[in-house]
Design an enzyme around this catalytic site. Sequence first.
Site, PDB file in Angstrom:
ATOM      1  N   LEU A 107       0.819  -1.214   0.000  1.00 47.67           N
ATOM      2  CA  LEU A 107       0.000   0.000   0.000  1.00 47.67           C
ATOM      3  C   LEU A 107       0.851   1.262   0.000  1.00 47.67           C
ATOM      4  O   LEU A 107       0.424   2.308  -0.483  1.00 47.67           O
ATOM      5  CB  LEU A 107      -0.918   0.017   1.227  1.00 47.67           C
ATOM      6  CG  LEU A 107      -1.975  -1.090   1.301  1.00 47.67           C
ATOM      7  CD1 LEU A 107      -2.732  -1.000   2.624  1.00 47.67           C
ATOM      8  CD2 LEU A 107      -2.937  -0.994   0.132  1.00 47.67           C
ATOM      9  N   GLY A 108       2.045   1.185   0.550  1.00 49.74           N
ATOM     10  CA  GLY A 108       2.906   2.365   0.608  1.00 49.74           C
ATOM     11  C   GLY A 108       4.112   2.077   1.460  1.00 49.74           C
ATOM     12  O   GLY A 108       4.207   1.048   2.126  1.00 49.74           O
ATOM     13  N   ARG A 109       5.037   2.984   1.445  1.00 46.75           N
ATOM     14  CA  ARG A 109       6.239   2.826   2.247  1.00 46.75           C
ATOM     15  C   ARG A 109       6.751   4.179   2.679  1.00 46.75           C
ATOM     16  O   ARG A 109       6.493   5.209   2.062  1.00 46.75           O
ATOM     17  CB  ARG A 109       7.321   2.061   1.488  1.00 46.75           C
ATOM     18  CG  ARG A 109       7.765   2.712   0.167  1.00 46.75           C
ATOM     19  CD  ARG A 109       8.917   1.908  -0.449  1.00 46.75           C
ATOM     20  NE  ARG A 109       8.513   0.538  -0.770  1.00 46.75           N
ATOM     21  CZ  ARG A 109       9.365  -0.470  -0.849  1.00 46.75           C
ATOM     22  NH1 ARG A 109      10.655  -0.266  -0.609  1.00 46.75           N
ATOM     23  NH2 ARG A 109       8.950  -1.676  -1.168  1.00 46.75           N
ATOM     24  N   GLY A 110       7.464   4.173   3.818  1.00 44.32           N
ATOM     25  CA  GLY A 110       8.024   5.407   4.355  1.00 44.32           C
ATOM     26  C   GLY A 110       9.263   5.097   5.161  1.00 44.32           C
ATOM     27  O   GLY A 110       9.815   3.988   5.091  1.00 44.32           O
ATOM     28  N   SER A 143       9.616   4.530   8.245  1.00 42.26           N
ATOM     29  CA  SER A 143       9.480   3.553   9.323  1.00 42.26           C
ATOM     30  C   SER A 143       9.203   2.145   8.832  1.00 42.26           C
ATOM     31  O   SER A 143       9.294   1.195   9.614  1.00 42.26           O
ATOM     32  CB  SER A 143       8.351   3.980  10.265  1.00 42.26           C
ATOM     33  OG  SER A 143       7.132   4.098   9.558  1.00 42.26           O
ATOM     34  N   VAL A 196       3.961  -0.806   4.204  1.00 44.31           N
ATOM     35  CA  VAL A 196       2.603  -1.160   4.591  1.00 44.31           C
ATOM     36  C   VAL A 196       1.981  -2.063   3.529  1.00 44.31           C
ATOM     37  O   VAL A 196       2.048  -1.768   2.336  1.00 44.31           O
ATOM     38  CB  VAL A 196       1.736   0.100   4.787  1.00 44.31           C
ATOM     39  CG1 VAL A 196       0.333  -0.274   5.247  1.00 44.31           C
ATOM     40  CG2 VAL A 196       2.383   1.047   5.786  1.00 44.31           C
ATOM     41  N   LYS A 234       1.813  -2.895   8.828  1.00 40.40           N
ATOM     42  CA  LYS A 234       3.075  -2.189   8.645  1.00 40.40           C
ATOM     43  C   LYS A 234       4.220  -3.095   9.104  1.00 40.40           C
ATOM     44  O   LYS A 234       4.298  -3.501  10.258  1.00 40.40           O
ATOM     45  CB  LYS A 234       3.111  -0.884   9.435  1.00 40.40           C
ATOM     46  CG  LYS A 234       4.431  -0.121   9.247  1.00 40.40           C
ATOM     47  CD  LYS A 234       4.604   0.998  10.249  1.00 40.40           C
ATOM     48  CE  LYS A 234       3.646   2.142   9.957  1.00 40.40           C
ATOM     49  NZ  LYS A 234       3.919   3.297  10.855  1.00 40.40           N
ATOM     50  N   ASP A 254       5.242  14.357  12.570  1.00 37.24           N
ATOM     51  CA  ASP A 254       5.383  14.218  11.114  1.00 37.24           C
ATOM     52  C   ASP A 254       4.028  14.428  10.437  1.00 37.24           C
ATOM     53  O   ASP A 254       3.540  13.592   9.684  1.00 37.24           O
ATOM     54  CB  ASP A 254       5.940  12.843  10.760  1.00 37.24           C
ATOM     55  CG  ASP A 254       6.511  12.799   9.330  1.00 37.24           C
ATOM     56  OD1 ASP A 254       6.769  13.889   8.772  1.00 37.24           O
ATOM     57  OD2 ASP A 254       6.675  11.703   8.789  1.00 37.24           O
TER      58      ASP A 254
END
Length: 811
Positions: free
Chosen positions: A532-535, A537, A540, A554, A647
């Site tokens: 679904l996404g990444r960052g 941390s 996901v 996550k 954030d």
Amino acid sequence: MRSQTLKLLYKISFKTKDNNPYNMLLFLLIIMSFSRAANSKSLLLLRRGASLSVEGDDFITSPDNSFTCGFYGMGSNAYWFAIWFTNSKDKTVVWIANRDMPVNSQGSRVSIRGDGTMVLTDVDGRIKWQTNTTSIDIAAAELLNTGNLVLKNPQGDILWQSFDVPTDTLLPSQILTKDKRLTSSSRKGSFESGYFNLYFGSDNVLSLIYDSPDTSSLYWPNPDFDVYTSGRTNYNGSRLAVLDDTGVIQSSDHFQASASDKGFGIKRRLTIDPDGNLRIYSLINSTGLWMTTWQAISQPCQVHGVCGTNGICVYALTPKCICTPGYEMNDPSDWNAGCKPTFNKTLLNSQVKFLEVSQTDYFGSDLYYKPNFTLEACRELCRSDSLCKGFTYRTWGNGHCYVKSDLFNGFMSPDFPGSVYIKLPRSVQLSKPSIFHGSSNMCESHEAEILVGSPSMYEIARRTVRWGYIYLFCLALGAIELLFIVLGWWFLFTKHGVPASVEAGYRMISNHFRRFNYAELKKATNNFKEELGRGGSGIVYKGVLADDRVVAVKRLGDVFQGQDEFWAEMTTIGKINHINLVRMYGFCSEGRHRLLVYEYVDNMSLDKHLFYVNFLGWKQRFAVALGTAKGLAYLHHECLEWVIHCDVKPENILLDIEFQPKIADFGLAKMSQRDSPGSEITRIRGTKGYMAPEWALNHPLTAKVDVYGYGVVVLEMIKGVKLSNWVVDDAEDQEIPLKNLRRQVKETGQCGNSSWVESIVDPRLKGKFSRIQAETLIQIGLACVEEDRSKRPTMASVVQTLMECEDETEI
């Protein structure tokens, strides 16, 4: 205001063409009437021999008009002699003379008699309340600017004061002493005395206690710790506590706490509420509403007695009360009354069974404590004792057994490493075990199926049959078990005989925050297939749990190598519940695998609906701005764990199916205990363009860093462009886009240009937006990104400002 009214009356009376002589008489009558009305509403003194009537309009007010004293009515025929905040929207009461004995709406009065006693009488003349003064030297009653009602002699000495007989509220400068206590109301909207008290205990410590006719239980400070571990001392002979004018509460046992808006010039009160929590409230002058700025208990389920005897407090979205399985509410409208058994208690002395409810315990009431005890031995101990209502088995180490004489105030917590086993008659029919969370079960093992008072089936077999028959017996037993399994599935899916309220309550427990195993999440995400996404941390993934809940999992990266970061995120999010915050369902920690399980939010993040072709309309943007502000205000002011997100950006604001915002990614959140040593956040990562200037200056971080990030997000929503894209590499130039925007607003707004708002708002909206809302958001956004953090508003004030223009929907 009064002089203006008189001038208007003069014009009406004398500036007419006919110049009628009767106008003079009319004017004089109006003046006399106006004077009487003005004086009848407000008295600074109630002198000896005078009285206030419940039918009259007379009140005693403080000189600065902050407080009013008089008859306060609720319902059609119930009145109290009380003191309240004049300028609060709901006329918040801070003191009541006759809280448990209301008087009639006709014929009741309060007066100062000749012997110096202030007396409240009912319609029939019966005394409902009186002061303990009998001095003929008393001259009058006066309400001070502090909210203190006093009786004075002619020399001005105070002979009696309401501050000495508090009810549920302590006002600034009012001292709580060793022989006084604050007592909560029984429920919201009532003045009747409840069961929660703030007082100095026999150990000289300022404490909160649940004190009902049936039981008493101390719950603050935490009874699991000794006095000194809680930061208190019992070497406290004076036993004094006070809330000062800056919002600091301190007591002689070394306890101290402060309101989040600490400082002078704010009206505050310290109140013990009907839910048993002690809170400091601050008055918002512009609206007359109250804002919670401190509370003693961060988790409501830790308040003893909140769900009464035989009740369980479950923290699901908001704290909820349910009855212990096999019990029902005594009073459907009052959880303080607790729950009663649905069965005959004498049946607990014969055939019984045990129902397990995992991660649940009951405060106190331990008949026995047995360390290093097996579950089977603990069960037998409870089974054989007629006083036992159930037992708690904690699973750390070699096992710990707590046999309960009462099921007083249960609580369900993901941090509790064990289960409670409820002792029930065998005949009680309840829903089947699989609706409980995890491994919870009905103790339907062979051992548990043996009924008290019946011989063991294995004993009979051993004495009366040969080995061949034993084998046949086992086969038959297996067939019977298979039949029970089939019947169990039938009961489960048909919900046979289970009241809907009980089913909902048990499901509340089973779906709560819990610990997952890695294999379970690997299966749920189809081996982490759909990203679904990444960052910074972690990554996901989308998943589906065994109960068909769609979740976001996550998978934490190397940034969370330390246990402290991981547990900080887990414990923080797992205990926080708000409609505008992403809900956390649980976690996994196995070896190097660390994962967090969140609710799945349908419409991705805000940036996907703001900076691309499919952009949000104005109403949706305003709703996102308001919802995001509410979520941050909850973190900063209401959940009171002092959570700072650190954030705040569009990528961390998710939109649900109705495009309502939910703040996500608390991987950078830290707990900041106000005014305590070592509270500065030292290891912080953020996103360039949304980071407050104090980050670069290595100043201690406060909630104002989130306010700054929110301001950038709001301005991006207004303009429809990503301001952080304008930022150049040099950190010193980070503020240039915001300074340019501020300069643009100042130049266009102050030059009489009525179209300055249109020049700022996203042109893709083609003028379809509310000018009032847009101007408000622009001003808020610019205030939030002030370089001096002391000039930035709080998120609570932002919410209030936005709510005031929420209905301005003209497009």
